[in-house]
Structure formats: structure tokens, C-alpha cells
Scaffold this motif. Structure first.
Motif, PDB file in Angstrom:
ATOM      1  N   SER A 173    -108.003  17.012 -39.081  1.00 24.13           N
ATOM      2  CA  SER A 173    -109.204  16.171 -39.214  1.00 24.13           C
ATOM      3  C   SER A 173    -110.311  16.624 -38.281  1.00 24.13           C
ATOM      4  N   SER A 184    -106.662  12.245 -47.389  1.00 30.42           N
ATOM      5  CA  SER A 184    -105.494  13.113 -47.246  1.00 30.42           C
ATOM      6  C   SER A 184    -104.508  12.856 -48.365  1.00 30.42           C
ATOM      7  N   VAL A 241    -105.755  17.968 -46.386  1.00 34.64           N
ATOM      8  CA  VAL A 241    -106.626  17.033 -45.678  1.00 34.64           C
ATOM      9  C   VAL A 241    -108.074  17.433 -45.919  1.00 34.64           C
ATOM     10  N   CYS A 283    -111.210  21.979 -46.925  1.00 38.43           N
ATOM     11  CA  CYS A 283    -109.987  21.266 -46.582  1.00 38.43           C
ATOM     12  C   CYS A 283    -109.193  22.054 -45.554  1.00 38.43           C
ATOM     13  N   GLN A 286    -107.570  16.483 -52.413  1.00 35.03           N
ATOM     14  CA  GLN A 286    -106.863  15.701 -51.396  1.00 35.03           C
ATOM     15  C   GLN A 286    -105.669  14.937 -51.945  1.00 35.03           C
TER      16      GLN A 286
END
Length: 493
Positions: free
Chosen positions: A94, A142, A137, A106, A131
Motif C-alpha cells: 500500500s 485488494s 493490491v 498495482c 484488484q
């Protein structure tokens, strides 16, 4: 810093993901920035203009570099699909996406071989829904937990895609390729994230597949990248017998634990006959208290027994000791004195809590930096008992034990014939290594590193004295792991 001197390993993970993509009909090129330049990277991007670019992020210290590459690449390829994956990326997905500010589509968590071709297909069809895939993620969400590759025997690295293979070496194995026989580690050392990455699972390649892969390697040296080699004696014997049957001649370097070496001594003896020359032992501490703090689940006596075992077998051992920021002059002096009493190569690294480790959360002392680049086990990221400059001075002085015993003119005198042979073949990695120590290991350089501008700051956890539930650290979650293992057993029956 360690990799600037002692080794440069081929990017096996990238080669495995590349091979999976090739099998699924994609055209693939590989560029390793250990061996190639950023100029070559951007020339490839400009001339080839790929539809997708994937970045391997195994080392935390490389996160700023990859973020910068992604941002620059997005400007040149505004419509391309850009993604990152790898060990460190799996624990920091993240925040990497936040740093990239939309440049990365991602981050892939966990093993990349099976999911990457699926990800590329999904990105072609509907990029907004990627996702929903396991382990993916994005900034908007996610997917389900990452999944394990169903069968390690199905994986074969695309080694032919790397043009500068002669750049890879480890110590005197120059050049050297890399190979894996197993994945995962059943131990749970508090400073390590190998076991949390794989959900504390442990899997093996079949002896036949391992030997077949080895037979395709052209380099004379091979580094076995398993976290702990030959945990199970039967598996180590079976691979060795396949190698012997095929008449494969190589020199090997591997990593293992002291208790595994002692328990499976005859396996290592067999491998010595096949070409095992060097092994790395994570001793970590020279006293029982230090071993307990690291949760090594081994004793000082067993560590010393392992060193004797390696000497008896005629295998050169390199060992690691973890220097804690709480060390004072007396502690450094004691370690130096100990290192001079043993014939083994002694490396000193700095205790560094990493994302994915228990110490990342349970370390009660506050971090003194949030600069990714300092998280390389050669810089102090926790407050030091000594003034920082003195800590580094003591650290370098202790590391110089290795330099005096095994580098420079001393090493050249011992290995002159070997060095001349390398030079005759155009191999310069080992010879250059002998003279790099003083330029790389310099306490003034380490101090200066703390004063660099920090553009990308790590997300640091709240310090806690309580032990963290280890399953919360897993990239592969227990329920997913149990389901997949059950499916694998059913398929093999």
C-alpha cells in the motif's frame, strides 16, 4: 553495501516470472539494474515500448529507486500497465502505491509465477478489476490473499533472457548462477521474514526437476538460494544422487543452519564430493542470551559443533554475527576477539527490524529513521548506545577482521592461481572484490548516508512490547495455505 563487495546474484525470481509469462504467450525482455544501467533501461523503454513493465522489489532499500523508475516510465508510457512485486513489496504494498502516486497500477503480493500471467490478461480485458485477483493490491482495493504456486516442479527460470550473465558471482564462484531446491523455512527467528512470507510453509522440488534445472546451467559455480539447505536429509540425498547419475560437475555455495549441518552431516559430506565448497551459517550471536533474543532455537555449543563439522568436511564456512545498536566498545571488542580466534569468514551485520518480521512490531525502541535506503543491515535504524559516529567506527573496525583475514594482498597471495585463471577468462568480479572493502566500508560514508534528503518516507509501526500474532504477518494466510496444501495432496494421490 554487502552486495557491492561480496556478491552479485542473478535475479532468479524475475527469471521465473518471465518464464511463466513466456509460457502464456507474452513477449518478454529482462533488464537487471545490478548489471545494466538506468540509461540502458530507458533506452529499452523508448525503443521497445512494452505494453507492461514489472519491477522486482526484493530489497527494502530499493523502494525509492523503483518508485522513481515507475514515475519516469509512466511519463514515457502513459498507457502501459506498470506493476511491482517481490519479497519487500509484499509487506509494503500500500505504501509503495502511495509513493508512486498512480504511476504503478498495482503491487503483487506473494509468489509471482502463477498470478502474473493472470494479472496481465485481466489488465488487458479490464484494468479496473485487477484488484479482484489473489494477492493484488491497488490504490482502490485488494484482492483475496495471495496463493502459493501449485507445483514448484513446473517452474523453470528463463535464464537465457539475461545478456550479462558473467556479471553474477558470489565470492570465488565467478561466474555463478542461482538455483532453488525448496521454498520456505519452518523456523521462526524474530528478525527474519522468510517464514512469514510463505506462511511458515515448506515445499520441495522433486529431485528430478532440481537436477534437470541444474543441468541447464552453463556457469561453473552455483549458489543454492534455499533459506535453509537440506533440512530433510532424504531430499538432499535424492538430489545429490540425481546429480551424480547425470555427471553434473559444479562448485556450490549454500546457506544452512548449524543444527541442520550437524544433524545431516553425511548429506553435506556427500555434497562435498559433488563440489560443495562454501556454506553460509547464520550463527547470529556468540552467547546464549543473544541466541534467545533472536529466537534461533539453537545453542552456542551446537553452533561451535557446526563450525567443527564444516572444518572436518573441508567446506569453507562464512558466518554472520548481528551487531545490536545497544552494543558498547567492550561488546564490539569481545566480538572482534572471538572472530580472530576462528578460521571462518566472519561477517557483521546490524540488527534491522524489517516489515514482515516480529521485531518490526515488537521492538520497543523507537526508530531513528524512516529512510528506506538505510534499511540494509549495514546502517543503524534504531538508537545506538554509543554516539552514532563511534558505533559506525566500532562496526567498521570489527568488519575489518574479515578484511585483514580474507581480502587484499592476503587473499591474492592465497588465491593467485585462481585469480589469474579468472582474469584469463575475462572474469574480474572476484579480483575486484579483493580491493573494494575500504572504499565501501567507511564509517564517514555511513554517517553521511543519514543526512541524505528523504523523498519517500516509510510508514513506521507503533512500538509494542507484546508478541504479535504471527499469522497476521503472513503473506500467505493459514486458511489459503491449508486449502492449497490439501488440494496439492489430493492431486498427488
Amino acid at each position: 553495501m554487502y552486495s557491492e563487495v561480496y556478491l552479485r546474484l542473478e535475479p532468479l525470481g524475475l527469471e521465473l516470472v518471465a518464464a511463466a509469462c513466456l509460457k502464456n504467450g507474452y513477449l518478454v525482455r529482462l533488464l537487471d539494474l545490478q548489471a545494466s544501467t538506468r540509461k540502458e533501461y530507458f533506452r529499452t523503454i523508448r525503443d521497445w515500448r512494452p505494453d507492461a513493465v514489472g519491477y522486482s522489489l526484493n530489497y527494502l532499500a530499493n523502494i525509492p529507486e523503483v518508485v522513481e523508475l515507475a514515475r519516469a516510465t509512466r511519463q514515457q508510457l502513459p498507457k502501459a500497465f506498470l506493476f511491482a512485486g517481490g519479497h519487500s513489496a509484499s509487506f509494503t504494498a500500500s505504501e509503495i502505491l502511495e509513493h508512486a502516486g498512480g504511476a504503478l497500477d498495482c503491487v503483487v503480493k506473494g509468489e509471482g509465477e502463477a498470478i502474473t500471467p493472470r494479472l496481465l490478461r485481466q489488465a488487458e480485458e479490464d484494468r479496473r478489476s485487477i484488484q479482484t485477483l489473489p494477492g493484488i493490491v491497488t490504490l482502490s482495493g485488494s484482492g483475496p490473499p495471495a496463493e502459493l504456486v501449485p507445483n514448484l516442479d513446473d517452474l523453470t527460470p528463463a535464464r537465457d533472457l539475461l545478456p550479462k550473465r558473467r556479471k553474477y558471482f558470489i565470492g570465488v564462484l565467478d561466474p555463478a548462477a542461482s538455483i532453488e531446491f525448496t521454498r520456505g523455512c519452518p523456523w521462526d527467528c524474530v528478525f527474519c521474514s522468510a517464514w512469514t512470507f510463505y506462511g511458515r510453509s515448506y515445499r520441495q522440488r522433486s529431485p528430478e526437476a532440481a537436477a534437470e534445472d541444474l543441468a541447464r546451467i552453463s556457469e561453473p559455480g552455483v549458489f543454492i538460494v534455499d533459506d535453509v539447505a537440506f533440512i530433510q536429509a532424504d531430499h538432499g540425498y535424492a538430489i545429490a544422487k540425481e546429480i551424480e547419475r547425470r555427471g553434473i560437475k559444479k562448485q556450490y555455495y549454500l546457506e544452512t543452519r548449524a543444527d541442520v549441518l550437524v544433524r545431516n552431516k553425511e548429506v553435506f559430506r556427500y555434497w562435498k564430493r559433488l563440489g560443495l565448497e562454501y556454506l553460509f551459517l547464520g550463527i547470529e550471536a556468540i552467547d546464549e542470551e543473544g541466541l534467545r533474543e533472536h529466537r534461533k532455537r539453537v545453542t552456542v555449543t551446537k553452533n561451535l559443533e557446526a563450525l567443527e563439522c564444516a572444518r572436518e568436511l573441508g567446506i569453507v564456512a562464512a558466518i554472520n554475527i548481528i551487531a545490536d545498536p545497544s552494543w558498547d566498545e567492550q561488546r564490539f571488542a569481545a566480538v572482534r576477539e572471538w572472530a580472530l580466534t576462528v578460521p571462518e569468514i566472519v561477517h557483521i551485520t546490524v540488527n534491522t527490524p524489517y516489515p514482515g518480521t516480529e521485531t518490526w512490531y515488537t521492538e520497543s525502541r523507537k526508530f531513528c529513521t524512516n529512510d528506506y535506503r538505510l534499511f540494509d543491515v549495514q546502517h543503524a535504524v534504531l538508537p545506538t548506545k554509543l554516539p552514532l559516529a563511534e558505533f559506525y567506527r566500532q562496526l567498521v573496525q570489527t568488519q575489518e577482521v574479515l578484511n585483514k583475514k580474507f581480502m587484499g594482498w592476503v587473499a591474492l597471495g592465497r588465491t593467485l592461481g585462481l585469480a589469474l585463471g579468472f582474469l584469463a577468462q575475462g572474469q574480474t568480479n572476484f579480483v575486484k572484490m579483493l580491493w573494494k572493502f575500504n572504499s565501501v566500508y567507511n564509517y564517514r560514508r555511513q554517517i553521511a548516508d543519514h543526512h541524505r534528503e528523504v523523498r519517500y518516507r516509510m510508514h513506521l509501526p507503533e512500538a509494542s512490547q507484546q508478541r504479535v500474532d504471527p499469522t497476521k504477518l503472513y503473506v500467505i494466510q493459514p486458511q489459503s495455505l491449508a486449502r492449497q496444501m490439501g488440494q496439492g495432496r489430493a492431486a498427488s494421490q
